[in-house]
Design a protein around this motif. Structure first.
Motif, PDB file in Angstrom:
ATOM      1  N   PHE A 293       0.211   2.297   4.910  1.00 55.14           N
ATOM      2  CA  PHE A 293      -1.134   1.777   4.675  1.00 55.14           C
ATOM      3  C   PHE A 293      -2.150   2.727   5.306  1.00 55.14           C
ATOM      4  CE2 PHE A 293       1.536  -1.831   4.000  1.00 55.14           C
ATOM      5  CZ  PHE A 293       0.894  -2.580   3.031  1.00 55.14           C
ATOM      6  N   CYS A 294      -3.184   3.036   4.540  1.00 56.46           N
ATOM      7  CA  CYS A 294      -4.163   3.988   5.054  1.00 56.46           C
ATOM      8  C   CYS A 294      -5.568   3.580   4.616  1.00 56.46           C
ATOM      9  CB  CYS A 294      -3.805   5.409   4.607  1.00 56.46           C
ATOM     10  SG  CYS A 294      -4.219   6.663   5.849  1.00 56.46           S
ATOM     11  N   ILE A 295      -6.505   4.514   4.704  1.00 59.12           N
ATOM     12  CA  ILE A 295      -7.917   4.164   4.529  1.00 59.12           C
ATOM     13  C   ILE A 295      -8.481   4.778   3.250  1.00 59.12           C
ATOM     14  CG2 ILE A 295      -8.296   3.731   6.966  1.00 59.12           C
ATOM     15  CD1 ILE A 295      -9.484   6.560   7.201  1.00 59.12           C
ATOM     16  N   GLU A 296      -9.770   5.113   3.261  1.00 52.49           N
ATOM     17  CA  GLU A 296     -10.461   5.538   2.049  1.00 52.49           C
ATOM     18  C   GLU A 296      -9.861   6.816   1.460  1.00 52.49           C
ATOM     19  OE1 GLU A 296     -13.020   2.874   4.310  1.00 52.49           O
ATOM     20  OE2 GLU A 296     -11.941   4.688   4.885  1.00 52.49           O
ATOM     21  N   PRO A 297      -9.744   6.885   0.128  1.00 55.09           N
ATOM     22  CA  PRO A 297      -9.280   8.120  -0.513  1.00 55.09           C
ATOM     23  C   PRO A 297     -10.154   9.300  -0.097  1.00 55.09           C
ATOM     24  CG  PRO A 297      -9.396   6.332  -2.105  1.00 55.09           C
ATOM     25  CD  PRO A 297     -10.053   5.824  -0.853  1.00 55.09           C
ATOM     26  N   GLY A 298      -9.512  10.436   0.161  1.00 53.02           N
ATOM     27  CA  GLY A 298     -10.251  11.621   0.575  1.00 53.02           C
ATOM     28  C   GLY A 298     -10.369  11.780   2.071  1.00 53.02           C
ATOM     29  N   SER A 299      -9.948  10.770   2.823  1.00 53.34           N
ATOM     30  CA  SER A 299     -10.025  10.870   4.281  1.00 53.34           C
ATOM     31  C   SER A 299      -8.952  11.819   4.796  1.00 53.34           C
ATOM     32  CB  SER A 299      -9.847   9.493   4.920  1.00 53.34           C
ATOM     33  OG  SER A 299      -8.507   9.057   4.776  1.00 53.34           O
ATOM     34  N   GLY A 300      -9.183  12.359   5.988  1.00 53.04           N
ATOM     35  CA  GLY A 300      -8.201  13.241   6.593  1.00 53.04           C
ATOM     36  C   GLY A 300      -6.897  12.531   6.882  1.00 53.04           C
TER      37      GLY A 300
ATOM     38  N   TYR B 240      10.557  13.955   7.005  1.00 53.06           N
ATOM     39  CA  TYR B 240      11.179  12.742   7.538  1.00 53.06           C
ATOM     40  C   TYR B 240      11.785  11.870   6.434  1.00 53.06           C
ATOM     41  CZ  TYR B 240       8.380  13.993  11.644  1.00 53.06           C
ATOM     42  OH  TYR B 240       7.805  14.663  12.709  1.00 53.06           O
ATOM     43  N   GLY B 241      12.126  12.472   5.288  1.00 54.57           N
ATOM     44  CA  GLY B 241      12.702  11.706   4.187  1.00 54.57           C
ATOM     45  C   GLY B 241      11.704  10.804   3.488  1.00 54.57           C
ATOM     46  N   LEU B 242      10.417  11.153   3.551  1.00 59.38           N
ATOM     47  CA  LEU B 242       9.367  10.310   2.978  1.00 59.38           C
ATOM     48  C   LEU B 242       9.038  10.663   1.527  1.00 59.38           C
ATOM     49  CD1 LEU B 242       6.852  10.239   5.995  1.00 59.38           C
ATOM     50  CD2 LEU B 242       8.487   8.463   5.327  1.00 59.38           C
ATOM     51  N   GLY B 243       9.855  11.488   0.898  1.00 60.71           N
ATOM     52  CA  GLY B 243       9.526  11.980  -0.436  1.00 60.71           C
ATOM     53  C   GLY B 243       9.272  10.910  -1.476  1.00 60.71           C
ATOM     54  N   ASP B 244       9.929   9.754  -1.361  1.00 62.34           N
ATOM     55  CA  ASP B 244       9.727   8.696  -2.354  1.00 62.34           C
ATOM     56  C   ASP B 244       8.839   7.570  -1.816  1.00 62.34           C
ATOM     57  OD1 ASP B 244      11.524   7.785  -0.496  1.00 62.34           O
ATOM     58  OD2 ASP B 244      12.959   6.964  -1.943  1.00 62.34           O
ATOM     59  N   TRP B 245       8.133   7.835  -0.734  1.00 61.57           N
ATOM     60  CA  TRP B 245       7.194   6.857  -0.193  1.00 61.57           C
ATOM     61  C   TRP B 245       5.837   7.019  -0.875  1.00 61.57           C
ATOM     62  CZ3 TRP B 245       7.364   4.086   4.925  1.00 61.57           C
ATOM     63  CH2 TRP B 245       8.678   3.873   5.342  1.00 61.57           C
ATOM     64  N   ARG B 246       4.924   6.134  -0.541  1.00 66.34           N
ATOM     65  CA  ARG B 246       3.567   6.220  -1.078  1.00 66.34           C
ATOM     66  C   ARG B 246       2.563   5.887   0.023  1.00 66.34           C
ATOM     67  NH1 ARG B 246       1.621   0.644  -3.926  1.00 66.34           N
ATOM     68  NH2 ARG B 246       2.712  -0.820  -2.546  1.00 66.34           N
ATOM     69  N   VAL B 247       1.375   6.446  -0.126  1.00 68.01           N
ATOM     70  CA  VAL B 247       0.236   6.069   0.712  1.00 68.01           C
ATOM     71  C   VAL B 247      -0.587   5.067  -0.081  1.00 68.01           C
ATOM     72  CG1 VAL B 247      -1.938   6.856   1.729  1.00 68.01           C
ATOM     73  CG2 VAL B 247       0.141   8.218   2.013  1.00 68.01           C
ATOM     74  N   LEU B 248      -0.867   3.922   0.517  1.00 67.93           N
ATOM     75  CA  LEU B 248      -1.684   2.908  -0.138  1.00 67.93           C
ATOM     76  C   LEU B 248      -3.089   2.965   0.452  1.00 67.93           C
ATOM     77  CD1 LEU B 248      -1.780   0.560  -2.155  1.00 67.93           C
ATOM     78  CD2 LEU B 248      -1.210  -0.980  -0.259  1.00 67.93           C
ATOM     79  N   PRO B 249      -4.038   3.577  -0.268  1.00 70.99           N
ATOM     80  CA  PRO B 249      -5.396   3.682   0.270  1.00 70.99           C
ATOM     81  C   PRO B 249      -6.151   2.367   0.135  1.00 70.99           C
ATOM     82  CG  PRO B 249      -5.311   4.661  -1.908  1.00 70.99           C
ATOM     83  CD  PRO B 249      -3.902   4.233  -1.575  1.00 70.99           C
ATOM     84  N   SER B 250      -7.108   2.180   1.019  1.00 71.54           N
ATOM     85  CA  SER B 250      -7.975   1.003   0.957  1.00 71.54           C
ATOM     86  C   SER B 250      -9.184   1.315   1.828  1.00 71.54           C
ATOM     87  CB  SER B 250      -7.248  -0.244   1.467  1.00 71.54           C
ATOM     88  OG  SER B 250      -6.905  -0.101   2.834  1.00 71.54           O
ATOM     89  N   SER B 251     -10.023   0.348   2.051  1.00 70.72           N
ATOM     90  CA  SER B 251     -11.095   0.553   3.022  1.00 70.72           C
ATOM     91  C   SER B 251     -10.505   0.452   4.426  1.00 70.72           C
ATOM     92  CB  SER B 251     -12.187  -0.501   2.843  1.00 70.72           C
ATOM     93  OG  SER B 251     -11.695  -1.783   3.196  1.00 70.72           O
ATOM     94  N   THR B 252     -11.191   1.038   5.393  1.00 70.95           N
ATOM     95  CA  THR B 252     -10.737   0.923   6.781  1.00 70.95           C
ATOM     96  C   THR B 252     -10.644  -0.543   7.185  1.00 70.95           C
ATOM     97  OG1 THR B 252     -11.757   3.043   7.331  1.00 70.95           O
ATOM     98  CG2 THR B 252     -11.248   1.569   9.165  1.00 70.95           C
ATOM     99  N   GLU B 253     -11.642  -1.324   6.797  1.00 75.53           N
ATOM    100  CA  GLU B 253     -11.655  -2.748   7.146  1.00 75.53           C
ATOM    101  C   GLU B 253     -10.447  -3.470   6.568  1.00 75.53           C
ATOM    102  OE1 GLU B 253     -14.582  -6.676   6.736  1.00 75.53           O
ATOM    103  OE2 GLU B 253     -15.162  -4.747   5.863  1.00 75.53           O
ATOM    104  N   ALA B 254     -10.113  -3.169   5.317  1.00 79.11           N
ATOM    105  CA  ALA B 254      -8.975  -3.832   4.683  1.00 79.11           C
ATOM    106  C   ALA B 254      -7.668  -3.435   5.359  1.00 79.11           C
ATOM    107  CB  ALA B 254      -8.936  -3.487   3.201  1.00 79.11           C
ATOM    108  N   MET B 255      -7.522  -2.157   5.709  1.00 77.19           N
ATOM    109  CA  MET B 255      -6.303  -1.728   6.386  1.00 77.19           C
ATOM    110  C   MET B 255      -6.153  -2.436   7.728  1.00 77.19           C
ATOM    111  SD  MET B 255      -5.090   1.963   7.921  1.00 77.19           S
ATOM    112  CE  MET B 255      -5.943   1.598   9.479  1.00 77.19           C
ATOM    113  N   LEU B 256      -7.239  -2.542   8.480  1.00 80.73           N
ATOM    114  CA  LEU B 256      -7.162  -3.162   9.797  1.00 80.73           C
ATOM    115  C   LEU B 256      -6.923  -4.667   9.698  1.00 80.73           C
ATOM    116  CD1 LEU B 256      -9.957  -1.153  11.596  1.00 80.73           C
ATOM    117  CD2 LEU B 256      -7.487  -0.959  11.923  1.00 80.73           C
TER     118      LEU B 256
END
Length: 311
Positions: A137-144, A158-174
């Protein structure tokens, strides 16, 4: 107030009003960036500048800097965002004025209870893929933060090749993190300091043996300016190059703003009043656009602030 400026305004140079020039600060929708920009804005207003905040995603702010539509930005994270603004620095369209934050860090974190389950290092993530739904889980698209996590996936680190980053707002992630901590559920998310999450949640940063997120001192936050700002307004550029705070101070700003819901102006003025010597050092020897002593102008402006703000 954070807003996009009309195109007609964006087309104006900062030099359009020599008596009281307008500084356009590019501010991404991150609480830390908003709080830090508010402190700088209050100092600039006190020393003779108008300040407009241009709220947009980081990548759009970098584009605005390169086009001369934004004057400065205080939230360029390295290494996370370097690919987004680095080529524009090399091309001479953006200038790095300096670092503005000490003690910054980024990484992946989990609820502290996860360590009891054996989730201690990023090397352990693959074994917990099912429980974590192979999702970071992460934040806004384009963030560092997103960019570094996405790079780890692209490299199958770390074997993360088939994982995904789920972007959202910072507020939603928290909100998601808070719910997971409260319910004692596993989750992995992008975390960083300074931020109030480090105080509000019982969380643990995962070890990063490959150093992908960098070790101590690897994370830096830069102040960027449009090309020509140093020549057009050397006093302003010098102040921005001197501005630097520690992660603990910025975390307190964020906590007051985001958790206690204090107005940004009040948060900024309280800190300035309590740390006047530090601010005076940043302004030492500098002048306002009208040619007055900047440190004296700050002192005079503070005397006009409502007494409830700095106490």
């Amino acid at each position: 107030m954070m807003r996009w400026l009309p195109a007609a305004v964006l087309g104006l140079s900062l030099a359009a009003s020599a008596a009281q020039p307008t500084v356009r600060l590019g501010v991404p929708p991150w609480q830390g960036a908003e709080a830090k920009s508010a402190v700088v804005a209050e100092i600039l207003r006190a020393t003779g500048y108008e300040v407009e905040t241009v709220s947009a995603a980081a990548v759009l702010i970098f584009q605005g800097l390169a086009r001369g539509e934004v004057d400065a930005n205080l939230s360029a994270w390295v290494p996370g965002q370097e690919e987004a603004f680095g080529p524009r620095v090399e091309a001479g369209d953006i200038v790095i004025l300096g670092e503005n934050l000490r003690g910054a860090r980024t990484g992946l974190a989990v609820p502290a209870a996860a360590r009891r389950s054996g989730l201690v290092s990023m090397e352990d993530l693959e074994a917990f893929a099912s429980e974590l739904d192979s999702t970071i889980f992460c934040i806004e698209p384009g963030s560092g933060a997103n960019a570094v996590a996405e790079a780890a996936i692209a490299e199958d680190l770390y074997g993360l090749g088939d994982w995904r980053v789920l972007p959202s707002s910072t507020e939603a992630m928290l909100t998601h993190v808070e719910r997971a901590v409260r319910r004692d559920r596993l989750t992995v998310f992008c975390a960083w300091a300074p931020h109030w999450m480090n105080e509000a949640f019982d969380l643990a940063y995962l070890d990063d043996p490959a150093g992908h997120w960098g070790g101590p001192g690897a994370t830096r936050v830069l102040t960027l300016a449009r090309a020509g700002l140093e020549q057009d307004f050397p006093q302003l550029a010098e102040f921005l190059s001197r501005f630097q705070v520690d992660a603990e101070s910025q975390s307190r700003w964020i906590y007051a703003y985001a958790r206690e819901e204090q107005p940004l102006e009040r948060v900024a003025r309280r800190w300035i009043a309590a740390n006047e010597k530090t601010v005076q050092d940043w302004l030492a020897g500098l002048q306002t656009p009208a040619g007055e002593d900047a440190a004296e102008a700050l002192e005079q402006a503070m005397a006009r602030w409502p007494t409830s703000d700095p106490n």
